[in-house]
Design a protein around this motif. Structure first.
Motif, PDB file in Angstrom:
ATOM      1  N   SER A 180     -13.897  27.845  16.442  1.00  0.00           N
ATOM      2  CA  SER A 180     -13.942  29.292  16.212  1.00  0.00           C
ATOM      3  C   SER A 180     -14.171  29.638  14.746  1.00  0.00           C
ATOM      4  CB  SER A 180     -12.642  29.932  16.691  1.00  0.00           C
ATOM      5  OG  SER A 180     -11.595  29.644  15.782  1.00  0.00           O
ATOM      6  N   ARG A 224     -16.453  28.888  12.897  1.00  0.00           N
ATOM      7  CA  ARG A 224     -17.867  29.037  12.545  1.00  0.00           C
ATOM      8  C   ARG A 224     -18.246  30.497  12.340  1.00  0.00           C
ATOM      9  NH1 ARG A 224     -20.996  29.505  18.001  1.00  0.00           N
ATOM     10  NH2 ARG A 224     -19.426  30.687  19.100  1.00  0.00           N
ATOM     11  N   SER A 225     -17.392  31.446  12.794  1.00  0.00           N
ATOM     12  CA  SER A 225     -17.762  32.862  12.702  1.00  0.00           C
ATOM     13  C   SER A 225     -16.489  33.689  12.597  1.00  0.00           C
ATOM     14  CB  SER A 225     -18.541  33.277  13.959  1.00  0.00           C
ATOM     15  OG  SER A 225     -17.697  33.164  15.094  1.00  0.00           O
ATOM     16  N   TRP A 256     -13.803  35.674  14.229  1.00  0.00           N
ATOM     17  CA  TRP A 256     -13.395  35.519  15.630  1.00  0.00           C
ATOM     18  C   TRP A 256     -11.944  35.911  15.786  1.00  0.00           C
ATOM     19  CZ3 TRP A 256     -10.620  31.695  18.769  1.00  0.00           C
ATOM     20  CH2 TRP A 256     -11.059  31.610  20.092  1.00  0.00           C
ATOM     21  N   ASP A 258     -13.076  35.486  25.746  1.00  0.00           N
ATOM     22  CA  ASP A 258     -13.425  34.868  24.446  1.00  0.00           C
ATOM     23  C   ASP A 258     -13.422  33.348  24.574  1.00  0.00           C
ATOM     24  OD1 ASP A 258     -13.028  37.427  23.310  1.00  0.00           O
ATOM     25  OD2 ASP A 258     -10.883  37.016  23.043  1.00  0.00           O
ATOM     26  N   ALA A 300     -19.783  37.099  24.444  1.00  0.00           N
ATOM     27  CA  ALA A 300     -20.551  36.778  23.241  1.00  0.00           C
ATOM     28  C   ALA A 300     -19.663  35.987  22.284  1.00  0.00           C
ATOM     29  CB  ALA A 300     -21.029  38.057  22.576  1.00  0.00           C
ATOM     30  N   ASN A 301     -20.212  34.955  21.656  1.00  0.00           N
ATOM     31  CA  ASN A 301     -19.498  34.059  20.728  1.00  0.00           C
ATOM     32  C   ASN A 301     -18.376  33.281  21.421  1.00  0.00           C
ATOM     33  OD1 ASN A 301     -21.128  35.372  18.871  1.00  0.00           O
ATOM     34  ND2 ASN A 301     -19.515  36.813  18.309  1.00  0.00           N
ATOM     35  N   ASN A 353     -25.911  34.242  23.393  1.00  0.00           N
ATOM     36  CA  ASN A 353     -24.515  34.651  23.196  1.00  0.00           C
ATOM     37  C   ASN A 353     -23.785  33.830  22.134  1.00  0.00           C
ATOM     38  OD1 ASN A 353     -24.015  36.811  25.192  1.00  0.00           O
ATOM     39  ND2 ASN A 353     -24.660  35.241  26.639  1.00  0.00           N
ATOM     40  N   ASN A 354     -24.502  32.967  21.427  1.00  0.00           N
ATOM     41  CA  ASN A 354     -23.844  32.081  20.447  1.00  0.00           C
ATOM     42  C   ASN A 354     -22.671  31.326  21.077  1.00  0.00           C
ATOM     43  OD1 ASN A 354     -25.125  32.514  17.748  1.00  0.00           O
ATOM     44  ND2 ASN A 354     -24.589  34.630  18.197  1.00  0.00           N
ATOM     45  N   ASN A 355     -22.831  30.889  22.295  1.00  0.00           N
ATOM     46  CA  ASN A 355     -21.728  30.199  22.982  1.00  0.00           C
ATOM     47  C   ASN A 355     -21.635  28.732  22.564  1.00  0.00           C
ATOM     48  OD1 ASN A 355     -22.311  31.948  26.116  1.00  0.00           O
ATOM     49  ND2 ASN A 355     -20.944  32.469  24.447  1.00  0.00           N
TER      50      ASN A 355
END
Ligand SMILES: [Zn+2]
Length: 355
Positions: free
Chosen positions: A173, A175-176, A178, A241, A262-263, A292-294
């Motif tokens: 997590s 990486r962004s 969140w 999430d 998303a994410n 979705n940047n999954n």
């Protein structure tokens, strides 16, 4: 304890179905560790069933039998010369040992991430397990359990699998930006229910999906303060999430991938095989993940850091909830009863001595 002494153990001849038995084996040898432990209880899981059915497992080199059992709980009889343990301590033995090469991961103590597959595991791969009246353990592979947990300490090994999965989600997590709010856990078995209890400790809105429509599992999930769903993850009414997938069932995994927010981060923690799904095409899965940047990742086993984290988390969960995860206790001589699953079983435990 002289060399002629024997004790009882549950053993199997790996890869030969129908060979499991409660038999005499030699007392544990000093080379297995300086701490001598009296077995209190050992949990049973799907891996034990696979080993007894001859599908999996390796005995120690040059030996016919493997002592089964990897979800241990014991009481220290003799703490040996080192290690900060004392007589009467409740301890659980770590399962995996680093490969002898060692690979870079094992070299830094992350044997759960072993990259050459030459690791060994107690009760599974080339080292005797914990389903014997007494066992030995190296101080560095023994984990002390909060004494107030009592027999609930036997849940530590499955809890380590959850502690690693959650840790990996948290690492990923980063990486962004969140903020985790909702988590979906698929499969209301021991791993899924422990994940539910741990996610509640983090204050998340916890949702659990299982195929059971009534009975012990839905009741437990609600008693733990989580929302229960049966049926498809496509119909849960929100985009999670985080998803921790514990079923290993193709259709459930496919639904999870499509339902992720998303994410979102999907941790695959269940092991299945075969099966067919309603045509989720690889390129569509990839497109969904891209847009979705999954992140979809697998997680197995645990290293010492996770054992420590799991023991801390387990000690924080209320005892009444944990008690409900142990659905049945069997005697060692009736181990086959423990291995035969019943519909409302969650965690079945073989109890070797009083606590
Ligand atoms: Zn390795």
């Amino acid at each position: 304890m002289g060399k002629s002494k024997y004790m009882k153990a549950i053993t199997v001849e790996p890869k030969k179905p129908g060979t499991a038995k409660w038999m005499d084996v030699p007392e544990p040898d000093m080379h297995e560790g300086s701490i001598l432990v009296e077995a209190v209880a050992v949990g049973v899981c799907g891996t034990d069933v696979d080993i007894v059915e001859g599908k999996y497992g390796w005995s120690p080199h040059g030996q016919q039998h493997l002592v089964l059992g990897h979800e241990s709980l014991g009481r220290v009889i003799d703490p040996g010369p080192t290690g900060g343990f004392k007589k009467g301590d409740l301890v659980v033995g770590i399962v995996r040992r680093p490969d002898p090469v060692p690979c870079p991961n094992c070299a830094v103590g992350e044997w759960d991430m072993c990259s050459n597959g030459l690791y060994t595991e107690r009760g599974i791969k080339e080292i005797n397990g914990y389903m014997s009246e007494r066992w030995r353990i190296e101080p560095e592979y023994a984990v002390k359990v909060d004494p107030s947990l009592g027999i609930l300490g036997v849940l530590l090994e499955p809890a380590t699998v959850v502690a690693k999965a959650i840790e990996q989600v948290v690492f990923i997590s980063r990486r962004s930006f969140w903020e985790a709010k909702t988590i979906l856990i698929t499969g209301a078995g021991p791993i899924g229910l422990l994940a539910t209890l741990f996610a509640k400790l983090y204050g998340l809105d916890v949702h659990v999906l299982d195929r059971m429509e009534s009975g012990a599992k839905p009741d437990l999930v609600r008693a733990f303060g989580a929302t229960y769903h049966s049926g498809s993850a496509l119909n849960i009414g929100f985009k999670p999430d985080t998803i921790i997938e514990c079923t290993g069932v193709g259709q459930v995994i496919s639904d999870c991938i499509q339902q992720m927010g998303a994410n979102g981060i999907l941790c695959l923690a269940g092991i299945g095989h075969g099966g067919t799904t309603r045509s989720l095409v690889t390129a569509d899965v990839a497109a969904n993940a891209v847009l979705n940047n999954n992140v979809i990742f697998g997680s197995v086993n645990a290293n010492k850091r996770h054992w420590y984290k799991a023991s801390q988390a387990l000690a924080r969960v209320d005892r009444t909830s944990l008690q409900k995860l142990i659905s049945r206790i069997e005697k060692p001589e009736n181990f086959m009863n423990a291995l035969n699953r019943k519909p409302d079983d969650i965690k079945v435990v073989i109890q070797f001595s009083e606590i």
